[in-house]
Write a protein that holds these residues in place. Structure first.
Motif, short mmCIF file in Angstrom:
data_model
loop_
_atom_site.label_atom_id
_atom_site.label_comp_id
_atom_site.label_asym_id
_atom_site.label_seq_id
_atom_site.Cartn_x
_atom_site.Cartn_y
_atom_site.Cartn_z
N GLY A 1 38.54 30.16 47.16
CA GLY A 1 37.70 31.17 47.80
C GLY A 1 38.41 32.51 47.79
O GLY A 1 39.52 32.66 47.24
N LEU A 2 37.80 33.51 48.44
CA LEU A 2 38.42 34.83 48.54
C LEU A 2 37.95 35.47 49.84
O LEU A 2 36.75 35.60 50.08
N ASP A 3 38.91 35.86 50.67
CA ASP A 3 38.62 36.48 51.95
C ASP A 3 38.99 37.95 51.99
O ASP A 3 38.36 38.73 52.70
N THR B 1 35.93 45.48 42.95
CA THR B 1 35.14 45.22 44.15
C THR B 1 33.81 44.58 43.82
O THR B 1 33.39 43.60 44.46
N GLU B 2 33.13 45.11 42.81
CA GLU B 2 31.84 44.53 42.43
C GLU B 2 31.99 43.09 41.97
O GLU B 2 31.15 42.23 42.28
N ALA B 3 33.05 42.80 41.24
CA ALA B 3 33.27 41.43 40.77
C ALA B 3 33.65 40.50 41.91
O ALA B 3 33.36 39.29 41.88
N ALA B 4 34.31 41.05 42.95
CA ALA B 4 34.79 40.23 44.05
C ALA B 4 33.74 39.99 45.13
O ALA B 4 33.83 39.00 45.88
N LEU C 1 32.23 36.48 45.84
CA LEU C 1 33.16 35.55 46.49
C LEU C 1 33.41 35.95 47.94
O LEU C 1 33.44 35.10 48.83
N LEU C 2 33.58 37.23 48.19
CA LEU C 2 33.80 37.70 49.55
C LEU C 2 32.61 37.37 50.45
O LEU C 2 32.78 37.12 51.65
N ASP D 1 34.05 33.94 55.96
CA ASP D 1 33.66 34.19 57.35
C ASP D 1 34.20 35.54 57.84
O ASP D 1 33.72 36.06 58.85
N ASN D 2 35.20 36.08 57.14
CA ASN D 2 35.81 37.33 57.57
C ASN D 2 36.24 38.14 56.34
O ASN D 2 37.44 38.29 56.06
#
Length: 236
Positions: free
Chosen positions: A73-75, A114-117, A120-121, A125-126
């Motif tokens: 995942g990615l937070d 940012t657009e690619a992430a 996932l973001l 939850d945060n």
């Protein structure tokens, strides 16, 4: 477990931010263009390496696909990658190709990553995004006589960081579910622009990384759409 991606993280501020976040318990993806240097830095810090060139759409897409497929995942995204171009006498290079290169890395690179992430973001939850900016891109600091930024001319790098700051504000408005903040890390001894960190008057990268890591670790009640430095909020 919080998972963080840091761009431009094989040395300097990015590497020290990675070190701080690994120590804080984050799973850190260390993004870097150079595979050998990036992997070595990741191995040293106990991070995961992903090849990532913020100026290349395909590289960015592949990096985020790797993270997605890993299942971590990615937070948190830390948009740290940045460059300055120097001409003769260490002054800024003001030719078209040099200016374009700086903006492609410092500004367009943030949009690419940012657009690619964001997909996932969106599952976090945060979700948090930290954009490494500079007081050289602050209209307030560059007009405030007590600030070093008001005494240092930086046509290209400074204006690129002003764009980073505005991107932060606009992304915060566009995605209220994600906390976007810009950070002024302080005058830091790094190789930015081809300088020698050993002779740089700035403070160690590990010291400057503290404020970047702090904003990367904010909770659900943390700020968004702000410009932060050691002492608190910085004027835009």
């Amino acid at each position: 477990m919080t998972t963080t991606l840091i761009t431009g993280a094989n040395k300097g501020l990015g590497k020290e931010t990675a070190r701080a976040l690994v120590a804080a318990g984050h799973t850190v993806w260390l993004g870097a263009r150079d595979i050998d240097r990036g992997q070595a830095a990741a191995d040293e810090l106990g991070a995961r390496f992903v090849q990532l060139d913020v100026t290349q759409d395909a590289s960015v897409a592949a990096a985020l696909a790797t993270i997605a497929e890993s299942g971590t995942g990615l937070d948190v995204l830390v948009n740290n990658a940045g460059i300055a171009k120097r001409g003769e006498g260490m002054s800024e290079a003001l030719d078209g190709p040099s200016v374009r290169e700086v903006y492609d890395t410092n500004v367009v690179g943030i949009v690419r990553v940012t657009e690619a992430a964001l997909p996932l973001l969106a599952r976090s939850d945060n979700p948090v995004v930290v954009n490494v900016s500079s007081a050289l891109g602050s209209f307030w600091a560059t007009h405030e006589p007590t600030r070093p930024a008001s005494h240092f001319v930086s046509l290209v790098y400074g204006s690129s960081k002003a764009a980073v700051s505005m991107l932060t504000v606009q992304y915060a408005n566009a995605h209220p579910e994600v906390k976007f903040n810009a950070v002024e890390p302080g005058i830091t001894a790094t190789e930015l622009g081809g300088g020698d960190p050993g002779s740089h008057p700035g403070r160690p990268a590990a010291e400057s990384a503290k404020i970047v890591a702090k904003l990367a670790m904010i909770g659900p009640d943390g700020p968004t759409g702000t410009f932060q430095e050691d002492a608190g909020e910085l004027g835009w």
